[in-house]
Design a protein around this motif. Structure first.
Motif, PDB file in Angstrom:
ATOM      1  N   GLY A   1      -5.999   9.525   2.036  1.00 32.79           N
ATOM      2  CA  GLY A   1      -5.212   8.298   2.007  1.00 32.79           C
ATOM      3  C   GLY A   1      -5.034   7.656   3.361  1.00 32.79           C
ATOM      4  N   THR A   2      -5.939   7.968   4.329  1.00 32.14           N
ATOM      5  CA  THR A   2      -5.815   7.418   5.683  1.00 32.14           C
ATOM      6  C   THR A   2      -6.908   6.409   6.017  1.00 32.14           C
ATOM      7  N   ALA A   3      -7.730   6.047   5.046  1.00 31.97           N
ATOM      8  CA  ALA A   3      -8.822   5.098   5.306  1.00 31.97           C
ATOM      9  C   ALA A   3      -8.261   3.715   5.610  1.00 31.97           C
ATOM     10  N   THR A   4      -8.910   3.028   6.533  1.00 34.91           N
ATOM     11  CA  THR A   4      -8.529   1.651   6.864  1.00 34.91           C
ATOM     12  C   THR A   4      -9.598   0.650   6.452  1.00 34.91           C
ATOM     13  N   THR A   5     -10.743   1.145   5.980  1.00 36.43           N
ATOM     14  CA  THR A   5     -11.815   0.274   5.495  1.00 36.43           C
ATOM     15  C   THR A   5     -12.323   0.807   4.168  1.00 36.43           C
TER      16      THR A   5
ATOM     17  N   PHE B   1     -13.897 -13.047   4.447  1.00 32.96           N
ATOM     18  CA  PHE B   1     -12.982 -12.330   5.318  1.00 32.96           C
ATOM     19  C   PHE B   1     -11.623 -12.994   5.373  1.00 32.96           C
ATOM     20  N   ASN B   2     -10.573 -12.201   5.203  1.00 31.90           N
ATOM     21  CA  ASN B   2      -9.206 -12.679   5.272  1.00 31.90           C
ATOM     22  C   ASN B   2      -8.439 -11.726   6.159  1.00 31.90           C
ATOM     23  N   ALA B   3      -8.060 -12.183   7.339  1.00 31.61           N
ATOM     24  CA  ALA B   3      -7.444 -11.303   8.329  1.00 31.61           C
ATOM     25  C   ALA B   3      -6.113 -10.739   7.851  1.00 31.61           C
ATOM     26  N   GLU B   4      -5.456 -11.398   6.907  1.00 28.49           N
ATOM     27  CA  GLU B   4      -4.156 -10.924   6.448  1.00 28.49           C
ATOM     28  C   GLU B   4      -4.278  -9.749   5.483  1.00 28.49           C
ATOM     29  N   ARG B   5      -5.429  -9.617   4.807  1.00 24.22           N
ATOM     30  CA  ARG B   5      -5.559  -8.537   3.844  1.00 24.22           C
ATOM     31  C   ARG B   5      -6.628  -7.521   4.225  1.00 24.22           C
ATOM     32  N   GLU B   6      -7.390  -7.775   5.286  1.00 25.47           N
ATOM     33  CA  GLU B   6      -8.408  -6.841   5.715  1.00 25.47           C
ATOM     34  C   GLU B   6      -8.145  -6.403   7.149  1.00 25.47           C
ATOM     35  N   PRO B   7      -8.488  -5.171   7.509  1.00 26.01           N
ATOM     36  CA  PRO B   7      -8.267  -4.708   8.879  1.00 26.01           C
ATOM     37  C   PRO B   7      -9.118  -5.494   9.862  1.00 26.01           C
ATOM     38  N   GLU B   8      -8.604  -5.623  11.081  1.00 27.68           N
ATOM     39  CA  GLU B   8      -9.317  -6.399  12.089  1.00 27.68           C
ATOM     40  C   GLU B   8     -10.483  -5.621  12.688  1.00 27.68           C
ATOM     41  N   SER B   9     -10.464  -4.311  12.566  1.00 29.85           N
ATOM     42  CA  SER B   9     -11.530  -3.492  13.137  1.00 29.85           C
ATOM     43  C   SER B   9     -12.163  -2.627  12.053  1.00 29.85           C
TER      44      SER B   9
ATOM     45  N   PRO C   1     -14.322  -4.875  16.497  1.00 33.95           N
ATOM     46  CA  PRO C   1     -13.698  -5.985  15.764  1.00 33.95           C
ATOM     47  C   PRO C   1     -14.619  -6.506  14.661  1.00 33.95           C
ATOM     48  N   ARG C   2     -14.085  -6.603  13.476  1.00 30.29           N
ATOM     49  CA  ARG C   2     -14.872  -7.044  12.331  1.00 30.29           C
ATOM     50  C   ARG C   2     -15.392  -8.464  12.532  1.00 30.29           C
ATOM     51  N   ALA C   3     -14.514  -9.369  12.971  1.00 28.39           N
ATOM     52  CA  ALA C   3     -14.922 -10.762  13.139  1.00 28.39           C
ATOM     53  C   ALA C   3     -16.005 -10.888  14.200  1.00 28.39           C
ATOM     54  N   TRP C   4     -15.921 -10.064  15.248  1.00 29.56           N
ATOM     55  CA  TRP C   4     -16.937 -10.096  16.305  1.00 29.56           C
ATOM     56  C   TRP C   4     -18.278  -9.631  15.771  1.00 29.56           C
ATOM     57  N   LEU C   5     -18.294  -8.560  14.964  1.00 24.57           N
ATOM     58  CA  LEU C   5     -19.546  -8.079  14.395  1.00 24.57           C
ATOM     59  C   LEU C   5     -20.191  -9.131  13.517  1.00 24.57           C
ATOM     60  N   ARG C   6     -19.360  -9.910  12.821  1.00 22.98           N
ATOM     61  CA  ARG C   6     -19.894 -10.895  11.900  1.00 22.98           C
ATOM     62  C   ARG C   6     -20.631 -12.029  12.618  1.00 22.98           C
TER      63      ARG C   6
END
Length: 226
Positions: free
Chosen positions: A42-46, A82-90, A122-127
């Motif tokens: 229960g510790t996953a962030t992605t 991608f929605n920064a409010e519901r998805e992790p930033e990294s 950072p997810r947005a950077w990878l994109r």
């Protein structure tokens, strides 16, 4: 139930059904132990990536809890909608210190996910560079000067393993040739051979024939030394 909770529920049911430790489930699927351990604990962030799901399904095809058809496919493409409010930033991607040779490093073993150290980016950077899921991305560090000035010795490179075919053009690829890891440009020749090209004009090209080149993935980003 949100996506992370769904993955936790799925993995816990799979582990219980298989009657194996989470790490053993991961080993059989040839994925990182953390890929199973984190949702199990229960510790996953992605979310579980599509590639990890496919490997788990291949390893445990009789598990009755797999979703029907491709029901989860779209929400496992983390770079779409991608929605920064519901998805992790990294997100975590695998860093493999195999010293891909920009000319001479030896790749003498198969690259497996469980051999890789996971690092957050950072997810947005990878994109900016690719829409492929993090499970298909790998970091490596170049070695040598054959691709200068585009890639210098010690530069970090981002490799997209989902891109292994198609028009080679002026793109740069991570390949193995003669048991040697290389970062090179590739050019198909009229006789069916493949010309392996360096950016450094002092390094002569090589010709490869059927089965001599294995394309690991396309280099989609180059960073300087870090």
């Amino acid at each position: 139930m949100d996506g992370l909770a769904h993955d936790t529920d799925l993995i816990r049911k799979l582990v219980s059904w298989a009657n194996l430790a989470p790490a053993t489930v991961a080993k059989r699927a040839e994925i990182a132990a953390s890929t199973v351990n984190r949702p199990f604990n229960g510790t996953a962030t992605t979310r579980l990536g599509r590639a990890a799901m496919e490997k788990l399904q291949r390893a445990f095809p009789d598990f009755p809890g797999w979703p029907a058809g491709d029901a989860l496919a779209e929400d496992r493409l983390p770079f779409r909608g991608f929605n920064a409010e519901r998805e992790p930033e990294s997100v975590e991607i695998a860093y493999i210190d195999l010293r891909f040779g920009l000319g001479s490093a030896i790749m003498d073993q198969e690259i497996l996910e469980h051999q890789a150290e996971m690092q957050s980016f950072p997810r947005a950077w990878l994109r900016i560079f690719t829409e492929s899921p993090p499970s298909q991305l790998y970091w490596a560090r170049g070695q040598g000067d054959s691709m200068e000035p585009k890639i210098r010795d010690g530069d970090l490179i981002l490799i997209d393993r989902s891109q292994v075919s198609g028009g080679f053009g002026d793109l740069i690829w991570a390949i193995s040739y003669g048991q040697t890891g290389m970062i090179k440009r590739l050019r198909p020749m009229p006789d069916g051979s493949l010309k392996i090209l360096s950016d450094n004009p002092s390094v002569p090209p090589e010709l490869a024939y059927d089965g001599e080149v294995h394309v690991f993935g396309r280099v989609v980003a180059v960073l300087g030394r870090t």
